[in-house]
Enzyme design. Structure first.
Site, mmCIF file in Angstrom:
data_model
loop_
_atom_site.group_PDB
_atom_site.id
_atom_site.type_symbol
_atom_site.label_atom_id
_atom_site.label_comp_id
_atom_site.label_asym_id
_atom_site.label_seq_id
_atom_site.Cartn_x
_atom_site.Cartn_y
_atom_site.Cartn_z
ATOM 1 N N THR A 53 -5.324 -7.697 10.558
ATOM 2 C CA THR A 53 -5.656 -6.449 10.005
ATOM 3 C C THR A 53 -5.093 -5.200 10.974
ATOM 4 O O THR A 53 -4.402 -4.206 10.158
ATOM 5 C CB THR A 53 -6.906 -6.231 9.707
ATOM 6 O OG1 THR A 53 -7.463 -7.406 8.894
ATOM 7 C CG2 THR A 53 -7.242 -4.962 8.885
ATOM 8 N N ARG A 97 2.558 -6.784 9.237
ATOM 9 C CA ARG A 97 2.179 -5.805 9.859
ATOM 10 C C ARG A 97 2.372 -5.299 11.451
ATOM 11 O O ARG A 97 2.456 -4.036 11.603
ATOM 12 C CB ARG A 97 0.464 -6.032 9.837
ATOM 13 C CG ARG A 97 -0.016 -5.785 8.350
ATOM 14 C CD ARG A 97 -1.433 -6.463 8.310
ATOM 15 N NE ARG A 97 -2.244 -5.940 6.950
ATOM 16 C CZ ARG A 97 -3.399 -6.881 6.710
ATOM 17 N NH1 ARG A 97 -3.946 -7.827 7.592
ATOM 18 N NH2 ARG A 97 -3.903 -6.675 5.753
ATOM 19 N N GLU A 113 -9.591 -10.976 -7.318
ATOM 20 C CA GLU A 113 -8.677 -9.770 -7.087
ATOM 21 C C GLU A 113 -7.523 -9.637 -8.270
ATOM 22 O O GLU A 113 -7.031 -8.661 -8.665
ATOM 23 C CB GLU A 113 -8.086 -9.710 -5.540
ATOM 24 C CG GLU A 113 -9.271 -9.304 -4.733
ATOM 25 C CD GLU A 113 -8.967 -9.252 -3.476
ATOM 26 O OE1 GLU A 113 -9.461 -8.697 -2.592
ATOM 27 O OE2 GLU A 113 -7.543 -9.765 -2.863
ATOM 28 N N PHE A 166 -15.197 3.432 7.954
ATOM 29 C CA PHE A 166 -13.955 3.653 7.455
ATOM 30 C C PHE A 166 -13.783 3.950 5.818
ATOM 31 O O PHE A 166 -12.699 3.921 5.474
ATOM 32 C CB PHE A 166 -13.084 2.794 8.130
ATOM 33 C CG PHE A 166 -13.283 1.484 7.593
ATOM 34 C CD1 PHE A 166 -12.700 0.893 6.416
ATOM 35 C CD2 PHE A 166 -13.981 0.635 8.452
ATOM 36 C CE1 PHE A 166 -13.075 -0.529 6.148
ATOM 37 C CE2 PHE A 166 -13.863 -0.787 8.032
ATOM 38 C CZ PHE A 166 -13.489 -1.356 7.012
ATOM 39 N N ARG A 200 -1.408 -14.649 4.257
ATOM 40 C CA ARG A 200 -2.146 -13.812 5.238
ATOM 41 C C ARG A 200 -1.278 -14.199 6.695
ATOM 42 O O ARG A 200 -1.362 -13.456 7.551
ATOM 43 C CB ARG A 200 -3.280 -14.416 5.246
ATOM 44 C CG ARG A 200 -4.381 -13.895 4.240
ATOM 45 C CD ARG A 200 -5.478 -14.432 4.293
ATOM 46 N NE ARG A 200 -6.623 -13.919 5.372
ATOM 47 C CZ ARG A 200 -7.044 -12.514 5.107
ATOM 48 N NH1 ARG A 200 -6.823 -11.944 4.077
ATOM 49 N NH2 ARG A 200 -7.785 -12.127 6.085
ATOM 50 N N LYS A 206 0.835 -1.368 -0.118
ATOM 51 C CA LYS A 206 -0.044 0.145 0.045
ATOM 52 C C LYS A 206 0.794 1.181 -0.183
ATOM 53 O O LYS A 206 2.068 1.133 0.102
ATOM 54 C CB LYS A 206 -1.006 -0.151 1.118
ATOM 55 C CG LYS A 206 -1.864 -1.186 1.198
ATOM 56 C CD LYS A 206 -2.721 -1.261 2.405
ATOM 57 C CE LYS A 206 -3.705 -2.466 2.715
ATOM 58 N NZ LYS A 206 -4.663 -2.122 3.244
ATOM 59 N N TYR A 229 -12.401 -2.108 -3.196
ATOM 60 C CA TYR A 229 -13.173 -2.240 -1.857
ATOM 61 C C TYR A 229 -14.543 -2.344 -1.760
ATOM 62 O O TYR A 229 -15.032 -1.838 -0.730
ATOM 63 C CB TYR A 229 -12.347 -1.045 -1.025
ATOM 64 C CG TYR A 229 -10.711 -1.511 -0.487
ATOM 65 C CD1 TYR A 229 -10.552 -2.759 0.156
ATOM 66 C CD2 TYR A 229 -9.801 -0.686 -0.909
ATOM 67 C CE1 TYR A 229 -9.336 -3.139 0.483
ATOM 68 C CE2 TYR A 229 -8.417 -1.243 -0.267
ATOM 69 C CZ TYR A 229 -8.471 -2.263 0.089
ATOM 70 O OH TYR A 229 -6.994 -2.397 0.718
ATOM 71 N N HIS A 280 -2.057 -5.682 1.623
ATOM 72 C CA HIS A 280 -3.283 -6.270 1.496
ATOM 73 C C HIS A 280 -3.057 -7.839 1.072
ATOM 74 O O HIS A 280 -2.160 -7.841 0.071
ATOM 75 C CB HIS A 280 -4.336 -5.445 0.348
ATOM 76 C CG HIS A 280 -5.263 -6.346 0.149
ATOM 77 N ND1 HIS A 280 -6.733 -6.266 0.801
ATOM 78 C CD2 HIS A 280 -5.511 -7.147 -1.001
ATOM 79 C CE1 HIS A 280 -7.455 -7.321 0.297
ATOM 80 N NE2 HIS A 280 -6.921 -7.804 -0.955
ATOM 81 N N ASN A 321 -1.980 -0.279 7.136
ATOM 82 C CA ASN A 321 -1.341 -1.508 7.420
ATOM 83 C C ASN A 321 -0.487 -2.190 6.292
ATOM 84 O O ASN A 321 -0.280 -3.458 6.519
ATOM 85 C CB ASN A 321 -2.577 -2.336 8.109
ATOM 86 C CG ASN A 321 -3.586 -2.644 6.886
ATOM 87 O OD1 ASN A 321 -3.526 -2.288 5.793
ATOM 88 N ND2 ASN A 321 -4.422 -3.635 7.003
HETATM 89 P P1 CMP Z 1 -7.272 -4.837 3.877
HETATM 90 O O1 CMP Z 1 -6.758 -6.125 4.208
HETATM 91 O O2 CMP Z 1 -6.707 -4.067 2.723
HETATM 92 O O3 CMP Z 1 -8.709 -4.767 3.529
HETATM 93 C C1 CMP Z 1 -9.624 -3.659 4.055
HETATM 94 C C2 CMP Z 1 -8.993 -2.557 4.532
HETATM 95 O O4 CMP Z 1 -9.780 -1.699 5.320
HETATM 96 C C3 CMP Z 1 -7.984 -3.033 5.675
HETATM 97 O O5 CMP Z 1 -6.856 -3.823 5.232
HETATM 98 C C4 CMP Z 1 -7.679 -1.852 6.207
HETATM 99 O O6 CMP Z 1 -6.697 -1.066 5.582
HETATM 100 C C5 CMP Z 1 -8.926 -1.020 6.238
HETATM 101 N N1 CMP Z 1 -9.667 -1.234 7.655
HETATM 102 C C6 CMP Z 1 -10.230 -2.481 8.264
HETATM 103 N N2 CMP Z 1 -10.857 -2.264 9.328
HETATM 104 C C7 CMP Z 1 -10.604 -0.829 9.490
HETATM 105 C C8 CMP Z 1 -11.182 -0.030 10.457
HETATM 106 N N3 CMP Z 1 -11.750 -0.503 11.708
HETATM 107 N N4 CMP Z 1 -10.618 1.325 10.412
HETATM 108 C C9 CMP Z 1 -10.077 1.636 9.553
HETATM 109 N N5 CMP Z 1 -9.500 0.958 8.374
HETATM 110 C C10 CMP Z 1 -9.825 -0.359 8.339
#
Ligand code: CMP
Length: 144
Positions: free
Chosen positions: A93, A104, A128, A59, A87, A11, A51, A117, A114
């Protein structure tokens, strides 16, 4: 165990902090091979479509803003059990909850920023990968 493919994204925070090599080293050390890679800057429409499953979440606008804030590196990783392996390497996450030693936990700044992805299932991986790559973009590396 079947040979699988999964989508990985480094990212904007990972790119701006020059962590591409550090992240890919983790994948390679775990036996995953990069079979496609491309640097892209997503526009708003692409980020919203990628997304879409999170569209109703509070969010979502912030996530789209962050994911369009700079270039990303999209990659297809291939290997045994690639979806789960990626993963496991990424960790949870929320970096604060991710296991020690995961990508992460090591470099993620917040649940939003984070760093990486990864597809959450083989079905999602197919979707994807198709979002970013055509069949011609993905290389056969079974011999290389
Ligand atoms: P990702 O695995 O790319 O999938 C969805 C993304 O949304 C996640 O990583 C985070 O970057 C973001 N995300 C998920 N949960 C939250 C949250 N509670 N607050 C802010 N961002 C979030």
């Amino acid at each position: 165990m079947a040979l699988e493919r999964t989508l990985s994204i480094i990212k904007p925070d990972g790119i701006s902090r020059n962590l591409i090599g550090s992240v890919i080293e983790r994948f390679e050390r775990a036996g995953l091979r990069v079979v496609a890679a491309r640097m892209r800057r997503l526009d708003r429409n692409e980020a919203e479509r990628f997304y879409a499953v999170h569209r109703a979440r509070p969010f979502f606008p912030s996530l789209v803003g962050y994911m369009t804030s700079g270039p990303i590196l999209v990659q297809v990783l291939e290997g045994e059990d690639a979806v789960r392996k990626n993963r496991d390497l990424m960790g949870a996450t929320d970096p604060a909850r991710a296991a020690p030693g995961t990508i992460r936990r090591e470099w993620g700044e917040s649940i939003e920023r984070n760093l990486v992805h990864g597809s959450d299932s083989p079905e999602t991986a197919r979707e994807e990968i198709g979002f970013f790559f055509g069949a011609i973009d993905v290389c056969d590396r079974t011999d290389s």
